[in-house]
Scaffold this active site. Structure first.
Site, PDB file in Angstrom:
ATOM      1  CB  THR A 155      -0.928   0.018   1.222  1.00 13.77           C
ATOM      2  OG1 THR A 155      -1.773  -1.134   1.174  1.00 13.77           O
ATOM      3  CG2 THR A 155      -1.799   1.272   1.216  1.00 13.77           C
ATOM      4  CE  LYS A 203      -5.288  -1.733   1.778  1.00 10.72           C
ATOM      5  NZ  LYS A 203      -3.942  -2.315   1.799  1.00 10.72           N
ATOM      6  CE  LYS A 234       2.257   2.047   4.641  1.00 10.88           C
ATOM      7  NZ  LYS A 234       1.729   1.166   3.562  1.00 10.88           N
TER       8      LYS A 234
END
Length: 295
Positions: free
Chosen positions: A102, A177, A245
């Protein structure tokens, strides 16, 4: 267009909580698999099963014609793909690059452009499903890139997941995502509050979960992570630090599009608090600890 399995050498970089299972599925499917990760001990089981260890990204890149990465942070992705000792500088023309980390849509687009200039093909293909989805080869895979490259790589991706969708051009997988992580972030707040409420009210949380997970409140996180919360199992299927993150990326992307994300901002604030308490290497369900302290 399909490539015969016997002509494919897959290089897999990143043997972590999810990457180890993913690489194992490819090995069991009969692919010639070369692997590299910063800590070789993590790859011992795969090497025993027949995977070929490579001592560096450079060495792996020169010998594989499909390279999959499943690593930690965008800066790691940029270094491994674009550094002088990285993948694109050392891979052969015609190599297919699949980043399943990701990362940021902008970086995915940059990698795709540079790969194209080098006559390589690039897909950004982040996943959802955590350690369970990785172990069971039931990951959801969100893909950005050219349709031709997607069709070539799809048989490989099908060994890792069951819900595999080409979302659009380079970067589209990463944007998708972000949608996934945004939905999960506020959902986890609701799950933690729900379990805490049940316990405070003197209910049996397992019975409550049995009822609400089958109704309108049902979700993957409720079915798979709430039971871990009840058992006080906070081991990582997906690290808190990696979720922070991801939320940071989503907030930056939203800001660049002029969007406000109050729910996501709250979730990140709570996870930042959790990380500051030393829980950054726990699973995302450890968010419950913030309520546990109050009950």
């Amino acid at each position: 267009m399909n490539i015969e399995k016997s002509n494919i050498t897959i290089g897999f970089i990143g043997i972590g909580v999810m990457g180890k299972s993913m690489a194992g599925h490819l090995l069991k499917a009969g692919y010639n698999l070369h692997i590299y990760t910063r800590t070789k001990d993590k790859a011992t089981d795969l090497i025993t099963q027949g995977a070929v260890w490579k001592n560096s990204v450079t060495e792996l890149a020169k010998q594989a014609n499909v390279i999959i990465t499943m690593i930690g942070y965008p800066q790691d992705v940029e270094s491994i793909y674009l550094g002088s000792n990285g993948i694109i500088s050392n891979a052969n023309k015609g190599t297919y690059l699949i980043d399943m980390t990701t990362s940021t849509p902008t970086l995915a687009q940059k990698i795709a452009q540079i790969a194209k200039e080098k006559d390589m093909f690039s897909l950004d293909a982040p996943v959802s499903g955590g350690d369970i989805g990785a172990r069971e080869a039931r990951l959801t895979i969100m893909v950005g890139g050219e349709s031709q490259a997607f069709e070539v790589c799809k048989p490989i991706l099908e060994k890792l997941g069951v819900n595999i969708t080409l979302q659009g051009e380079a970067g589209a997988g990463q944007h998708t995502k972000m949608c996934n992580q945004i939905a999960i972030a506020t959902n986890m707040i609701g799950i933690c509050e729900s379990v805490a409420y049940a316990q405070t009210a003197g209910l049996d949380p397992e019975k409550v979960l049995q009822s609400i997970s089958a109704g309108a409140a049902g979700s993957w996180s409720l079915s798979n992570l709430a039971p871990r919360i009840i058992k006080e199992d906070f081991e990582p299927g997906f690290f808190v630090k990696h979720f922070i993150k991801d939320m940071g990326i989503a907030l930056e992307e939203a800001s660049s599009m002029g969007m406000e994300m109050p729910g996501l901002e709250l979730a990140k604030k709570l996870y930042d608090k959790l990380a500051n308490q030393g829980e950054e290497d726990r699973g995302t369900q450890a968010l419950y600890k913030l309520w546990e302290q109050k009950t």
